[in-house]
Design a protein around this motif. Structure first.
Motif, mmCIF file in Angstrom:
data_model
loop_
_atom_site.group_PDB
_atom_site.id
_atom_site.type_symbol
_atom_site.label_atom_id
_atom_site.label_comp_id
_atom_site.label_asym_id
_atom_site.label_seq_id
_atom_site.Cartn_x
_atom_site.Cartn_y
_atom_site.Cartn_z
ATOM 1 N N GLU A 184 36.985 -36.225 -41.476
ATOM 2 C CA GLU A 184 35.712 -37.077 -40.431
ATOM 3 C C GLU A 184 35.452 -37.485 -39.411
ATOM 4 O O GLU A 184 35.285 -36.852 -38.566
ATOM 5 C CB GLU A 184 34.906 -38.315 -41.085
ATOM 6 N N THR A 185 36.716 -38.701 -39.350
ATOM 7 C CA THR A 185 37.272 -38.702 -37.671
ATOM 8 C C THR A 185 37.349 -37.819 -37.248
ATOM 9 O O THR A 185 36.629 -37.992 -35.326
ATOM 10 C CB THR A 185 38.218 -40.239 -38.027
ATOM 11 N N SER A 187 36.650 -34.474 -36.835
ATOM 12 C CA SER A 187 36.139 -33.406 -36.414
ATOM 13 C C SER A 187 35.379 -34.166 -35.911
ATOM 14 O O SER A 187 34.354 -33.871 -34.699
ATOM 15 C CB SER A 187 35.609 -33.267 -37.759
ATOM 16 N N LYS A 188 34.971 -35.348 -36.135
ATOM 17 C CA LYS A 188 33.315 -35.859 -34.763
ATOM 18 C C LYS A 188 34.123 -35.797 -33.148
ATOM 19 O O LYS A 188 33.615 -35.631 -32.482
ATOM 20 C CB LYS A 188 33.438 -37.703 -35.236
ATOM 21 N N LYS A 189 35.856 -36.421 -33.554
ATOM 22 C CA LYS A 189 36.550 -36.362 -32.040
ATOM 23 C C LYS A 189 36.296 -34.967 -31.852
ATOM 24 O O LYS A 189 36.067 -34.675 -30.509
ATOM 25 C CB LYS A 189 37.392 -36.904 -31.947
ATOM 26 N N THR A 191 33.961 -32.187 -32.084
ATOM 27 C CA THR A 191 33.050 -31.723 -31.974
ATOM 28 C C THR A 191 32.096 -31.949 -31.019
ATOM 29 O O THR A 191 31.937 -33.006 -29.979
ATOM 30 C CB THR A 191 31.946 -32.144 -33.522
ATOM 31 N N LYS A 192 31.779 -30.874 -30.329
ATOM 32 C CA LYS A 192 31.082 -30.549 -29.171
ATOM 33 C C LYS A 192 29.497 -29.486 -28.789
ATOM 34 O O LYS A 192 29.343 -29.218 -29.451
ATOM 35 C CB LYS A 192 31.847 -29.622 -27.393
ATOM 36 N N TYR A 193 29.528 -30.809 -27.918
ATOM 37 C CA TYR A 193 27.548 -30.235 -28.120
ATOM 38 C C TYR A 193 26.939 -29.744 -26.742
ATOM 39 O O TYR A 193 27.478 -30.264 -26.039
ATOM 40 C CB TYR A 193 26.282 -31.025 -28.728
ATOM 41 N N TRP A 250 28.417 -34.798 -45.367
ATOM 42 C CA TRP A 250 28.439 -33.526 -44.155
ATOM 43 C C TRP A 250 28.349 -33.336 -43.614
ATOM 44 O O TRP A 250 27.578 -33.007 -41.999
ATOM 45 C CB TRP A 250 30.021 -32.380 -43.998
ATOM 46 N N GLU A 253 25.857 -35.260 -41.219
ATOM 47 C CA GLU A 253 26.323 -36.455 -39.988
ATOM 48 C C GLU A 253 26.553 -35.666 -39.167
ATOM 49 O O GLU A 253 26.822 -35.767 -37.980
ATOM 50 C CB GLU A 253 28.320 -36.064 -40.741
ATOM 51 N N PHE A 254 26.905 -34.116 -39.398
ATOM 52 C CA PHE A 254 27.262 -33.035 -38.135
ATOM 53 C C PHE A 254 25.560 -32.163 -37.728
ATOM 54 O O PHE A 254 25.419 -31.210 -37.126
ATOM 55 C CB PHE A 254 27.700 -32.453 -38.000
#
Length: 448
Positions: A184-185, A187-189, A191-193, A250, A253-254
């Motif tokens: 999870e940690t 994945s957060k780093k 993932t871009k938007y 999950w 979270e995203f």
């Protein structure tokens, strides 16, 4: 290995419709099972395999060509046709192929009367022995004491990751996640938007990019969707509920399941990783040959997918959900010759297939085969997958009489839970009830 880059899904309506067709035919088909033996030395057999493309399909076609050249007496003609509904229709019409490579659900096909039991052939064979195959692969072909297919290739799963994307996100490119918390940690780093809040690059999602391991969170959480000894569904087990709840969390979270699915719809199949839009995903061994062909400059890593939950009863699962099997359809006009081809293709043929294609053989003797089609470092990564098949944490899907129906309904209920329409407990209870009902109907007409 399943059909590369493709997953075949069947609607509940279509499956029920085909089931009803076989309810009316199963007694007749099974009564004549194995009775149409042909001794025609000049027989012409049809073999349906799964791959229409030039690479995978070309290799399988060349294997058949080799068989025809080295094993004179009859001729096998290959045809790329992996659609299970079309296969069932061909059996129903009395015009099936002589040999069929089963993409999934062999037990359901057997219960429906579409596959011949191979017991007598195996008993008299000097080539095919149960002990030569990984136990889970043989179990996937066996139901109520009868064997309906011969294992061909089975896939273990590992974690792929894009090292360049790791480095760009400030992560060590040589250290994949080793716990669910790490996953999870990371994945957060990763993932871009975009400026509209849409995902432009995804670190990871349990159901995106994963080829066949739809249930790995349940396995890793100590759950099991089926009790294969009793043949009954066990979908409401606490581990299954916890695994699906983790997927639901999950999605939240995203940005929600819909946002993740919009991102997922922007590409298809394995191009998610090839296009460097997904930083991590669960893949099978044959994907290495795809990478070598289509993205030779990609800087990637492969590791045993050891992503355990702290409270799981086992450290992790590296699972073979199922694989591809060779079977003789009910109504084959040349079953004796079909068996001779299966004997060759399930031994000599699959050995050559692994060498040229990079898949994982179901045979123990092929565990150390090194695919010559793969170059370094792909070949070194391949050994990871091969070793997993013999490891203590491999999970084999042994199949059920309603596999195809179950897979379709499972995907529907999982999606409803991820969207927040129902709770994981409700989704799994509905799945359990529906599958039990379908199972009762299927077994009422089984004459094995």
């Amino acid at each position: 290995m399943h059909i590369p880059h493709t997953h075949r899904r069947f609607s509940a309506f279509a499956l029920c419709e085909l089931f009803l067709v076989f309810v009316t035919l199963s007694a007749t088909l099974l009564a004549g099972c194995g009775s149409s033996t042909s001794s025609d030395a000049n027989a012409k057999l049809t073999y349906w395999h799964l791959w229409p493309d030039k690479f995978y399909g070309g290799i399988q076609n060349n294997l058949v060509k080799t068989f025809n050249q080295t094993k004179p007496g009859f001729t096998v003609t290959p045809q790329a046709q992996g659609d299970t509904s079309k296969f069932l229709a061909s059996v129903s019409a009395g015009n099936p192929p002589d040999v069929y490579m089963v993409p999934s659900g062999p037990i359901q096909l057997a219960v429906q009367g579409a596959l011949m039991p191979l017991d007598n052939y195996i008993k008299n064979s000097k080539v095919i022995k149960q002990s030569d195959f990984w136990p889970g692969t043989w179990s996937a072909c066996t139901y109520k004491g009868h064997v309906y297919c011969i294992p061909y290739v089975f896939d273990s799963f590992a974690l792929f990751w894009n090292k360049d994307l790791f480095k760009a996100a400030g992560l060590d490119p040589n250290k994949p996640p080793t716990t669910w918390s790490d996953l999870e940690t990371y994945s957060k780093k990763l993932t871009k938007y975009d400026n509209k809040g849409n995902i432009s690059q995804l670190g990871f999602a349990p159901w995106i990019g994963s080829t066949s391991a739809a249930e790995w969170p349940m396995w890793a959480d100590g759950g099991q969707m089926w009790d294969y000894q009793s043949g009954q569904p066990t979908m409401t087990q606490p581990g299954n509920v916890a695994g699906l709840q983790w997927e639901v969390n999950w999605a939240k979270e995203f940005g929600g399941y819909d946002k993740l699915q919009r991102f997922n719809s922007s590409f298809s199949g394995n191009t998610s990783f090839l296009g460097q839009k997904v930083a991590m995903w669960v893949g099978e061994s044959y994907y290495l040959s795809s990478l070598q062909q289509y993205e030779p400059n990609l800087n990637f890593g492969v590791a045993s997918f050891g992503i355990p939950r702290p409270d799981a009863s086992h450290p992790y699962i590296n699972g073979s959900v199922d694989g591809n099997m060779l079977a003789i359809p009910t109504g084959s006009k040349h079953p004796d010759q079909a068996w001779k081809f299966i004997e060759w293709n399930a031994t000599t043929g699959v050995h050559s297939w692994v060498t040229q294609e990079g898949d994982s053989s179901a045979r123990k003797a092929d565990i150390n085969v090194q695919p010559t089609v793969l170059k370094e470092p792909y070949r070194s990564d391949y050994s990871i997958f091969a070793k997993l098949l013999s490891g203590p944490n491999v999970y084999y899907d042994q199949g059920s009489p309603v596999d195809l129906y179950y897979a379709s309904q499972r995907d529907t209920e999982f999606d409803l839970a991820r969207r927040g329409k129902v709770t994981p407990q409700q989704a799994l209870q509905t799945l359990q009830t529906d599958v039990q009902g379908q199972l009762k109907k299927a077994l009422a007409h089984f004459h094995g």
